[in-house]
Motif scaffolding. Structure first.
Motif, PDB file in Angstrom:
ATOM      1  N   SER A 213      25.921  95.356  20.406  1.00  0.00           N
ATOM      2  CA  SER A 213      26.933  94.912  20.602  1.00  0.00           C
ATOM      3  C   SER A 213      28.041  95.838  19.634  1.00  0.00           C
ATOM      4  O   SER A 213      29.113  96.234  19.831  1.00  0.00           O
TER       5      SER A 213
ATOM      6  N   LEU B 105      30.161  94.122  23.364  1.00  0.00           N
ATOM      7  CA  LEU B 105      30.097  92.684  24.057  1.00  0.00           C
ATOM      8  C   LEU B 105      28.141  92.067  24.055  1.00  0.00           C
ATOM      9  O   LEU B 105      27.713  92.301  23.477  1.00  0.00           O
ATOM     10  N   ALA B 106      28.436  90.929  23.122  1.00  0.00           N
ATOM     11  CA  ALA B 106      27.182  90.115  22.630  1.00  0.00           C
ATOM     12  C   ALA B 106      27.683  88.660  23.779  1.00  0.00           C
ATOM     13  O   ALA B 106      28.281  88.076  23.209  1.00  0.00           O
ATOM     14  N   PRO B 107      26.589  88.373  24.556  1.00  0.00           N
ATOM     15  CA  PRO B 107      26.851  87.375  25.695  1.00  0.00           C
ATOM     16  C   PRO B 107      26.038  86.451  24.788  1.00  0.00           C
ATOM     17  O   PRO B 107      25.309  86.407  23.807  1.00  0.00           O
TER      18      PRO B 107
ATOM     19  N   ALA C  12      32.419  93.142  33.144  1.00  0.00           N
ATOM     20  CA  ALA C  12      31.044  92.636  33.480  1.00  0.00           C
ATOM     21  C   ALA C  12      30.903  91.358  34.365  1.00  0.00           C
ATOM     22  O   ALA C  12      30.440  91.716  35.446  1.00  0.00           O
TER      23      ALA C  12
ATOM     24  N   ASN D 215      33.855  87.303  29.855  1.00  0.00           N
ATOM     25  CA  ASN D 215      32.593  88.260  30.634  1.00  0.00           C
ATOM     26  C   ASN D 215      33.880  89.219  32.009  1.00  0.00           C
ATOM     27  O   ASN D 215      33.889  90.290  32.368  1.00  0.00           O
TER      28      ASN D 215
ATOM     29  N   ASP E 222      23.680  84.114  26.353  1.00  0.00           N
ATOM     30  CA  ASP E 222      22.898  84.603  25.879  1.00  0.00           C
ATOM     31  C   ASP E 222      21.596  85.101  25.588  1.00  0.00           C
ATOM     32  O   ASP E 222      21.454  86.165  26.439  1.00  0.00           O
TER      33      ASP E 222
ATOM     34  N   SER F   7      21.558  91.105  19.216  1.00  0.00           N
ATOM     35  CA  SER F   7      22.282  91.421  20.000  1.00  0.00           C
ATOM     36  C   SER F   7      23.693  91.266  19.813  1.00  0.00           C
ATOM     37  O   SER F   7      24.140  92.286  20.245  1.00  0.00           O
ATOM     38  N   ILE F   8      23.530  91.192  18.475  1.00  0.00           N
ATOM     39  CA  ILE F   8      25.337  91.585  17.823  1.00  0.00           C
ATOM     40  C   ILE F   8      25.012  92.696  17.289  1.00  0.00           C
ATOM     41  O   ILE F   8      25.515  94.136  17.632  1.00  0.00           O
TER      42      ILE F   8
ATOM     43  N   SER G 223      20.628  88.497  25.760  1.00  0.00           N
ATOM     44  CA  SER G 223      20.730  89.185  26.522  1.00  0.00           C
ATOM     45  C   SER G 223      20.579  90.637  26.204  1.00  0.00           C
ATOM     46  O   SER G 223      20.842  91.446  26.050  1.00  0.00           O
ATOM     47  N   ILE G 224      19.359  90.818  25.463  1.00  0.00           N
ATOM     48  CA  ILE G 224      18.570  92.007  24.929  1.00  0.00           C
ATOM     49  C   ILE G 224      16.951  91.351  26.252  1.00  0.00           C
ATOM     50  O   ILE G 224      16.650  90.734  26.161  1.00  0.00           O
TER      51      ILE G 224
ATOM     52  N   SER H   6      35.578  91.759  29.839  1.00  0.00           N
ATOM     53  CA  SER H   6      34.933  92.958  29.247  1.00  0.00           C
ATOM     54  C   SER H   6      34.629  94.065  30.091  1.00  0.00           C
ATOM     55  O   SER H   6      33.726  94.573  30.215  1.00  0.00           O
TER      56      SER H   6
END
Ligand SMILES: Nc1ncnc2c1ncn2[C@@H]1O[C@H](COP(=O)(O)OP(=O)(O)O)[C@@H](O)[C@H]1O
Ligand SMILES: [Mg+2]
Lengths: 252, 383
Positions: free
Chosen positions: A156, A88-90, A60, A55, A92, A152-153, A94-95, A58
């Motif tokens: 990103s 970035l694919a976090p 964030a 994080n 959790d 999510s991927i 995150s979408i 990147s």
């Protein structure tokens, strides 16, 4: 621009993060040098500081101290410039749960200023690779964990970044699909993309170009899988990890 | 220059750095899509205005009978006519008496209200017709604790006024004449409901939208994209303002077609007032969202802002009847100005000339909440 002279995609020096809330020193002097076009696996138990590191790199999360350079530009100072070139694919997902898969990816594409014409072909390509073609109109909240991960991927990767961070990207993904993922990761690498993948699953690391073993916010070992195994005279990465963390109980 | 263009493969160009309306609209569109999908919030949008309007609408339905009311009529022509009309109304049981004694009796609970028609009332009406003044007052002291009773009483008085003034052919002016502070409680109804519903729903929807961003982790993820905080803020505001427009349309449609509210003034001015009022509360919601950690807390913000508004903004009790020490507070309650605007335009047919102060105050509120929102949303890279 300096772009051509930079060898490293990512460099960190004495990176430290102390969360204000917890008084935990989540990252404790991390020195990373990740080459362009490398698949780098950051491996460590839960709580070892992988997510925090990613994080910060990147852009964030604000670091407590230390320096970060991404593609030769200092972060966080130049993070707005760099964000165009990273994905970035976090950990959790995150979408947006209440949007459809397609709406999610389209939303992120707009943030990168992509036109409809640029979006469509790239989106189709990602759907195919990530085996999500039939779910494009489905609401994210109705998708399985693995599908959310893949959505999510897709978010990103939609803007074809030069560096991607996959935080525990392969968790909850079935083994067959995981193989496809790695195939795709390799194809990205061949196009010059740098990949940073974190995992708390040790055998995941074997497929990476280089591995950094992390514990308590620090690197405790680094090298190619073969180098590491040779040096520590071990058959698997897990053995090395156990050897290095001898006597200590890893906080799960 | 040319050299740079040639080596395009590894070119590193500083793109997406400027403020982008595209990204703003991406956020706005996303906000609307989320809202559209959220059945619960969507349900609130329909249920809350209906419920509130029903509560207040019923107050006007005349179900209450024979409320003891004292009247002190010092006037002649019009005063007599109003008194007569009131006497014929089954909702009230009229007794003649002295105003100041009546006030005490209302305090004791013997009467629900005492009405004073001053000696110069007819004179004032004539002056209005002659164009010399715009004010004619009837004084009302009433027990405002029971909304239904209050509503019936006010309804009876309203009808009496309607009938009386209707006879004299000045039915349009009557709103203006009797809609002063003394009577602001008279028209608690659709205008107040519009203002209240806007506050209530916009705060809920606004705070929830932004809070979800936090909970789902998407807010952190957005920090790793070229999106600026200012773009994010503006995107929320545009999205929420569009949602506010839908709410305004719905509430107006309910009010006009279901509950028979009338819009005496300019409809466009009314919509403009509603939008300005809505905008102020969108900014307020963006600001408040900073203080909520989860959806439950977000929802709690709505009553937290709505109940003081209701109590102090002239919805339950006319602001003029508030205790002396509380009265000044009504000046800082946004609802006060919302009600002024909506009542003025809908019931009194007022325009910008009469309402510019309220417009100015609501405009200033927009600015204040905007600044608060900007200060708190800016530069919030996670720490
Ligand atoms: N937002 C936060 N606030 C406070 N402490 C945190 C926060 N996020 C993580 N931590 C703590 O920092 C340490 C490292 O966490 P993390 O970076 O998530 O590790 P990993 O990704 O390797 O599991 C842990 O002890 C965790 O509890
Ligand atoms: Mg993690």
């Amino acid at each position: 621009m300096l772009a051509t002279e930079i060898e490293y995609a990512i460099e960190t020096q004495d990176l430290v993060k102390i969360y204000k809330t917890g008084k935990v020193q989540a990252v404790n002097g991390l020195n990373l040098q990740i080459k362009k076009g490398e698949i780098y696996a950051l491996i460590g138990a839960n709580g070892s500081g992988k997510t925090t590191s990613i994080n910060m790199i990147s852009g964030a999360l604000f670091p407590t101290s230390g320096t970060i350079k991404v593609l030769g530009h200092e972060i966080p100072r130049n993070r707005r410039l760099i964000t165009n070139y990273i994905g970035l694919a976090p950990q959790d997902y995150s979408i947006y749960e209440d949007l459809s898969l397609e709406e999610n990816v389209r939303f992120f594409s707009r943030l990168y200023g992509m036109s409809k014409g640029d979006f469509e072909p790239k989106f189709e390509e990602l759907l195919k690779i990530l085996r999500l073609e039939e779910k494009r109109k489905a609401l994210v909240k109705n998708l399985s964990g693995g599908m959310k991960r893949r959505t999510s991927i897709a978010c990103s990767l939609i803007h074809s970044p030069k560096i991607v961070f996959f935080d525990e990207a392969t968790v909850g993904v079935d083994p067959v699909l995981r193989s496809f993922f790695w195939e795709y990761f390799r194809s990205l690498k061949d196009k010059g993309v740098t990949l940073v993948i974190t995992s708390h699953v040790m055998d995941e690391a074997e497929r990476a170009d280089r591995i950094g073993l992390m514990r308590a916010g620090k690197l405790i070992a680094e090298g190619t899988p073969d180098e590491l195994k040779q040096k520590h005279n071990a058959a698997t990465i897990e053995e090395i990890f156990i050897e290095l963390s001898e006597g200590e109980i890893i906080d799960e | 220059m040319n050299k740079k263009k040639d080596k395009k493969s590894d070119e590193f160009s500083p793109k997406n750095l400027a403020f982008s309306m595209r990204r703003v609209m991406a956020i706005a569109l996303k906000t609307i899509n989320q809202f559209r999908r959220d059945r619960r919030t969507l349900g609130l949008l329909f249920v809350v205005p209906m419920a509130i309007m029903l509560i207040f609408g019923l107050a006007f339905s005349g179900e209450v009978q024979n409320l003891p009311v004292l009247i002190d009529n010092q006037d002649t022509v019009f005063g007599m006519m109003i008194e007569e009309n009131l006497a014929n109304d089954t909702r009230v049981e009229l007794t003649a008496g002295d105003y100041f004694e009546g006030v005490e009796q209302v305090e004791k609970g013997d009467y629900y209200a005492v009405i004073l028609i001053p000696a110069n009332f007819t004179q004032s009406i004539l002056e209005i017709q002659a164009g010399n003044t715009t004010q004619a007052n009837i004084y009302l002291y009433l027990d405002g604790t029971k909304p239904t009773i209050k509503g019936s009483l006010l309804g009876a008085l309203r009808d009496a006024l309607d009938e009386t003034m209707g006879n004299t052919g000045i039915s349009v002016v009557q709103e203006l004449a009797f809609g002063g502070a003394e009577f602001s409680g008279l028209d608690v109804g659709i205008p107040a409901v519009i203002a209240f519903v806007l506050i209530f729903l916009l705060v809920i929807v606004g705070v929830i939208t932004i809070i979800r961003e936090k909970i789902q982790g998407t807010q952190d993820r957005l920090y790793a994209t070229p999106l600026r905080s200012s773009e994010r803020l503006l995107g929320y505001v545009i999205g929420l303002l569009l949602i506010a427009m839908i709410m305004i349309a719905l509430v107006l449609i309910f009010g006009v077609f279901v509950f028979g509210a009338k819009v005496q003034g300019n409809v466009f001015l009314l919509i403009f007032a509603a939008l300005l009022f809505g905008l102020a509360h969108v900014f307020l919601a963006v600001f408040l969202a900073n203080f909520a950690q989860n959806e439950l807390q977000a929802i709690q913000f709505a009553p937290l802002t709505a109940i003081p508004s209701m109590a102090l903004g002239g919805m339950m009790v006319p602001t003029i009847s508030l205790p002396v020490w509380l009265y000044p507070v009504s000046f800082v309650v946004p609802l006060t100005y919302g009600i002024n605007l909506f009542e003025g335009i809908m019931l009194k047919g007022w325009g910008f000339a009469e309402l510019w102060v309220d417009f100015l105050v609501v405009g200033a509120m927009c600015l204040i909440f905007f600044v608060l929102a900007i200060i708190t949303v800016r530069n919030r890279m996670r720490d």
